[in-house]
Design a protein around this motif. Sequence first.
Motif, PDB file in Angstrom:
ATOM      1  N   PHE A 146      49.650  40.548  32.431  1.00 43.41           N
ATOM      2  CA  PHE A 146      48.850  41.339  31.515  1.00 43.41           C
ATOM      3  C   PHE A 146      48.513  42.701  32.118  1.00 43.41           C
ATOM      4  CE2 PHE A 146      47.567  36.910  30.465  1.00 43.41           C
ATOM      5  CZ  PHE A 146      48.204  36.868  29.246  1.00 43.41           C
ATOM      6  N   GLY A 147      49.239  43.082  33.154  1.00 47.30           N
ATOM      7  CA  GLY A 147      49.005  44.384  33.739  1.00 47.30           C
ATOM      8  C   GLY A 147      47.907  44.416  34.766  1.00 47.30           C
ATOM      9  N   GLY A 148      47.325  43.275  35.105  1.00 44.81           N
ATOM     10  CA  GLY A 148      46.208  43.244  36.040  1.00 44.81           C
ATOM     11  C   GLY A 148      46.660  43.377  37.482  1.00 44.81           C
ATOM     12  N   LYS A 149      45.841  44.007  38.293  1.00 48.59           N
ATOM     13  CA  LYS A 149      46.153  44.184  39.705  1.00 48.59           C
ATOM     14  C   LYS A 149      44.923  43.865  40.538  1.00 48.59           C
ATOM     15  CE  LYS A 149      49.477  47.891  38.790  1.00 48.59           C
ATOM     16  NZ  LYS A 149      49.805  49.314  39.050  1.00 48.59           N
ATOM     17  N   LYS A 150      45.151  43.209  41.664  1.00 47.39           N
ATOM     18  CA  LYS A 150      44.058  42.918  42.576  1.00 47.39           C
ATOM     19  C   LYS A 150      43.793  44.145  43.429  1.00 47.39           C
ATOM     20  CE  LYS A 150      42.613  39.661  46.147  1.00 47.39           C
ATOM     21  NZ  LYS A 150      43.004  38.481  46.906  1.00 47.39           N
ATOM     22  N   ARG A 151      42.557  44.614  43.450  1.00 48.31           N
ATOM     23  CA  ARG A 151      42.228  45.817  44.181  1.00 48.31           C
ATOM     24  C   ARG A 151      41.072  45.560  45.129  1.00 48.31           C
ATOM     25  NH1 ARG A 151      42.377  50.301  39.281  1.00 48.31           N
ATOM     26  NH2 ARG A 151      44.535  49.937  38.666  1.00 48.31           N
ATOM     27  N   ALA A 152      40.970  46.397  46.143  1.00 44.31           N
ATOM     28  CA  ALA A 152      39.848  46.290  47.068  1.00 44.31           C
ATOM     29  C   ALA A 152      38.557  46.441  46.295  1.00 44.31           C
ATOM     30  CB  ALA A 152      39.968  47.390  48.134  1.00 44.31           C
ATOM     31  N   GLY A 153      37.591  45.577  46.598  1.00 43.21           N
ATOM     32  CA  GLY A 153      36.319  45.625  45.902  1.00 43.21           C
ATOM     33  C   GLY A 153      36.333  44.868  44.593  1.00 43.21           C
ATOM     34  N   ASN A 154      37.489  44.372  44.208  1.00 38.78           N
ATOM     35  CA  ASN A 154      37.598  43.650  42.936  1.00 38.78           C
ATOM     36  C   ASN A 154      38.077  42.217  43.146  1.00 38.78           C
ATOM     37  OD1 ASN A 154      37.390  43.641  40.083  1.00 38.78           O
ATOM     38  ND2 ASN A 154      39.618  43.674  39.937  1.00 38.78           N
ATOM     39  N   ALA A 155      38.140  41.767  44.384  1.00 35.81           N
ATOM     40  CA  ALA A 155      38.691  40.444  44.692  1.00 35.81           C
ATOM     41  C   ALA A 155      37.918  39.331  44.008  1.00 35.81           C
ATOM     42  CB  ALA A 155      38.707  40.225  46.203  1.00 35.81           C
ATOM     43  N   ASP A 172      43.342  32.775  35.043  1.00 34.79           N
ATOM     44  CA  ASP A 172      44.293  31.859  35.675  1.00 34.79           C
ATOM     45  C   ASP A 172      45.707  32.435  35.638  1.00 34.79           C
ATOM     46  OD1 ASP A 172      42.318  30.051  36.256  1.00 34.79           O
ATOM     47  OD2 ASP A 172      42.667  28.808  34.480  1.00 34.79           O
ATOM     48  N   GLU A 173      46.077  32.984  34.483  1.00 32.32           N
ATOM     49  CA  GLU A 173      47.401  33.585  34.362  1.00 32.32           C
ATOM     50  C   GLU A 173      47.542  34.787  35.283  1.00 32.32           C
ATOM     51  OE1 GLU A 173      50.205  32.613  32.375  1.00 32.32           O
ATOM     52  OE2 GLU A 173      48.972  30.850  32.676  1.00 32.32           O
ATOM     53  N   ALA A 174      46.460  35.564  35.384  1.00 36.21           N
ATOM     54  CA  ALA A 174      46.507  36.753  36.239  1.00 36.21           C
ATOM     55  C   ALA A 174      46.650  36.374  37.701  1.00 36.21           C
ATOM     56  CB  ALA A 174      45.246  37.587  36.025  1.00 36.21           C
ATOM     57  N   ARG A 175      46.037  35.257  38.083  1.00 36.39           N
ATOM     58  CA  ARG A 175      46.153  34.825  39.477  1.00 36.39           C
ATOM     59  C   ARG A 175      47.579  34.386  39.788  1.00 36.39           C
ATOM     60  NH1 ARG A 175      40.707  32.867  38.826  1.00 36.39           N
ATOM     61  NH2 ARG A 175      41.473  30.911  37.954  1.00 36.39           N
ATOM     62  N   SER A 176      48.224  33.735  38.826  1.00 36.02           N
ATOM     63  CA  SER A 176      49.582  33.249  39.076  1.00 36.02           C
ATOM     64  C   SER A 176      50.629  34.343  38.896  1.00 36.02           C
ATOM     65  CB  SER A 176      49.899  32.067  38.158  1.00 36.02           C
ATOM     66  OG  SER A 176      49.814  32.479  36.805  1.00 36.02           O
ATOM     67  N   LYS A 177      50.397  35.226  37.928  1.00 42.37           N
ATOM     68  CA  LYS A 177      51.320  36.341  37.694  1.00 42.37           C
ATOM     69  C   LYS A 177      50.497  37.573  37.362  1.00 42.37           C
ATOM     70  CE  LYS A 177      55.358  33.803  35.998  1.00 42.37           C
ATOM     71  NZ  LYS A 177      56.314  33.662  34.876  1.00 42.37           N
ATOM     72  N   ARG A 178      50.155  38.321  38.389  1.00 40.28           N
ATOM     73  CA  ARG A 178      49.261  39.450  38.206  1.00 40.28           C
ATOM     74  C   ARG A 178      49.795  40.475  37.220  1.00 40.28           C
ATOM     75  NH1 ARG A 178      44.868  37.980  40.618  1.00 40.28           N
ATOM     76  NH2 ARG A 178      45.004  37.231  42.741  1.00 40.28           N
TER      77      ARG A 178
END
Length: 294
Positions: free
Chosen positions: A57-66, A48-54
């Motif tokens: 925690f260093g997370g990034k949305k990438r192709a194939g990882n949606a 949830d935190e990553a969705r609001s502020k990617r």
Amino acid sequence: RLVSCKTGFGVVGMMEKAKSLAEEMECDIYVVGAANAGKSTLVNYLLDEARSKRSKFGGKKRAGNANKWKGSVTTSPLPGTTLEFIKIELGDGKCLYDTPGLLVPGCLTERLTPAELKIVVPKKKVEPITFRIAAGKCALVGGLAKIELIGDSKPFLFTFFVANEIKLHLTDSAKADEFTKKHAGKFLTPPLEPGPERIEEIGEFEYHDIEIKGDGWKQAAADITLRGLGWVGVTGAGTAHVRIGVPKGIGITVRPPLMPFDVWEATAKYTGGRAVRKSGKSRSGKRRRGVGRN
């Protein structure tokens, strides 16, 4: 570390420490623990935190990882809900894995029905409650455990950290077994009906005698953990001789207190068959009656 997946308390600091260790050791992060410990709930908070502020925690949305960021991890009071490793990319080549829960020997949750598990596994913030127990008296934790003060012990305070739906009952130690047989599954839950049959299935009680040296009245001296059920903080002066009854094979331990200063915020009086907080209010400031206890 003490963290809350509901409020986020302590989670950021824990993740920063985990990522620092992962980088130092050149490894990934694995969330490992007993079934129903809250591993998937923690992972869902991170998602949830990553969705609001990617970048949090260093997370990034990438192709194939949606799909990893889109969904959430299934949680349930039933052990074994997470059946395989669930991978979550954190960025910088590091991943976090949610793992299946470990089935810990001697854990009470393994003997309960799905309906009983819904009572035992907290669904909302636990409201601890403190009782003054004298020698010859005991507290029944549903029909699943008995905490008794024995010998020449002076009265002690016992603070119960268990799910709010579990019924607590104070009675004379000599009457406890008869009361449990008569009211299990009805006035005293869990177990659910048919109470006497379920108690027989869960297992007859075995007893453990322990001594706890009090640390004064301002803070708890120790916790008694009831594996799969919760824990009880013990506060007082002198030495408490405590007898703990749990189904045969269920583990109990004594440890330093996790929340030693909650004792006076949770004091209660027991009257008319119901426990009532002396303050009449929960820690959130709302007025409560009986705090879910019988």
